[in-house]
Design a protein around this motif. Structure first.
Motif, PDB file in Angstrom:
ATOM      1  N   ASP A 192      -5.362   2.475  -2.399  1.00  0.00           N
ATOM      2  CA  ASP A 192      -4.207   3.138  -2.994  1.00  0.00           C
ATOM      3  C   ASP A 192      -2.985   2.251  -2.766  1.00  0.00           C
ATOM      4  O   ASP A 192      -2.372   2.275  -1.704  1.00  0.00           O
ATOM      5  N   VAL A 222      -4.581   4.619   3.397  1.00  0.00           N
ATOM      6  CA  VAL A 222      -5.911   4.753   2.790  1.00  0.00           C
ATOM      7  C   VAL A 222      -6.185   3.518   1.928  1.00  0.00           C
ATOM      8  O   VAL A 222      -5.374   3.167   1.066  1.00  0.00           O
ATOM      9  N   PRO A 223      -7.296   2.822   2.148  1.00  0.00           N
ATOM     10  CA  PRO A 223      -7.607   1.625   1.349  1.00  0.00           C
ATOM     11  C   PRO A 223      -7.713   1.949  -0.141  1.00  0.00           C
ATOM     12  O   PRO A 223      -8.189   3.005  -0.528  1.00  0.00           O
ATOM     13  N   TYR A 232       0.829  -1.206   0.000  1.00  0.00           N
ATOM     14  CA  TYR A 232       0.000   0.000   0.000  1.00  0.00           C
ATOM     15  C   TYR A 232       0.864   1.257   0.000  1.00  0.00           C
ATOM     16  O   TYR A 232       1.883   1.328   0.665  1.00  0.00           O
ATOM     17  N   SER A 254      -0.225   4.170   1.086  1.00  0.00           N
ATOM     18  CA  SER A 254      -0.523   4.871   2.339  1.00  0.00           C
ATOM     19  C   SER A 254      -1.512   4.026   3.133  1.00  0.00           C
ATOM     20  O   SER A 254      -1.841   2.906   2.743  1.00  0.00           O
TER      21      SER A 254
END
Length: 110
Positions: A58, A55-56, A51, A53
């Protein structure tokens, strides 16, 4: 009583794994111990999401890798089995050691 030392080697680097196992098998046989193997298991494929970040959704492309496994068994030579347990192996090779006690046929349980 006889002891069987079961060694399992795993690595993502097949060449290093094969070198370690072949060298160890040669050492065991030179010392006069009975060695069975190496036995190969089918390679295992893994995929790990990465990932960008917290944030799911991305994410980068998944990290894909292969793990190779080999197994050896040392029969009846406790000295060499103990020596193998104290050897240094490359950091890219994971080693598991299992010791099994075998009773001769015909002996009852105590």
């Amino acid at each position: 009583m006889t002891f069987v030392t079961k060694l399992t080697f795993q690595s993502g680097d097949r060449a290093v794994l094969d070198d370690v196992v072949d060298d160890l098998k040669s050492l065991i046989e030179r010392k006069g111990a009975e060695c069975k193997g190496p036995h190969s298991a089918p390679p295992e494929e893994f995929s790990v999401p990465q990932y960008r970040s917290l944030v799911p959704g991305d994410q980068f492309k998944s990290w894909d890798y292969t793990v190779y496994s080999r197994r050896l068994e040392i029969h009846g030579n406790d000295h060499i089995a103990g020596r193998v347990g104290h050897m240094d192996f490359p950091s890219s090779v994971h080693v598991e050691i299992e010791i099994e006690q075998k009773k001769p046929l015909g002996q009852g349980r105590n």
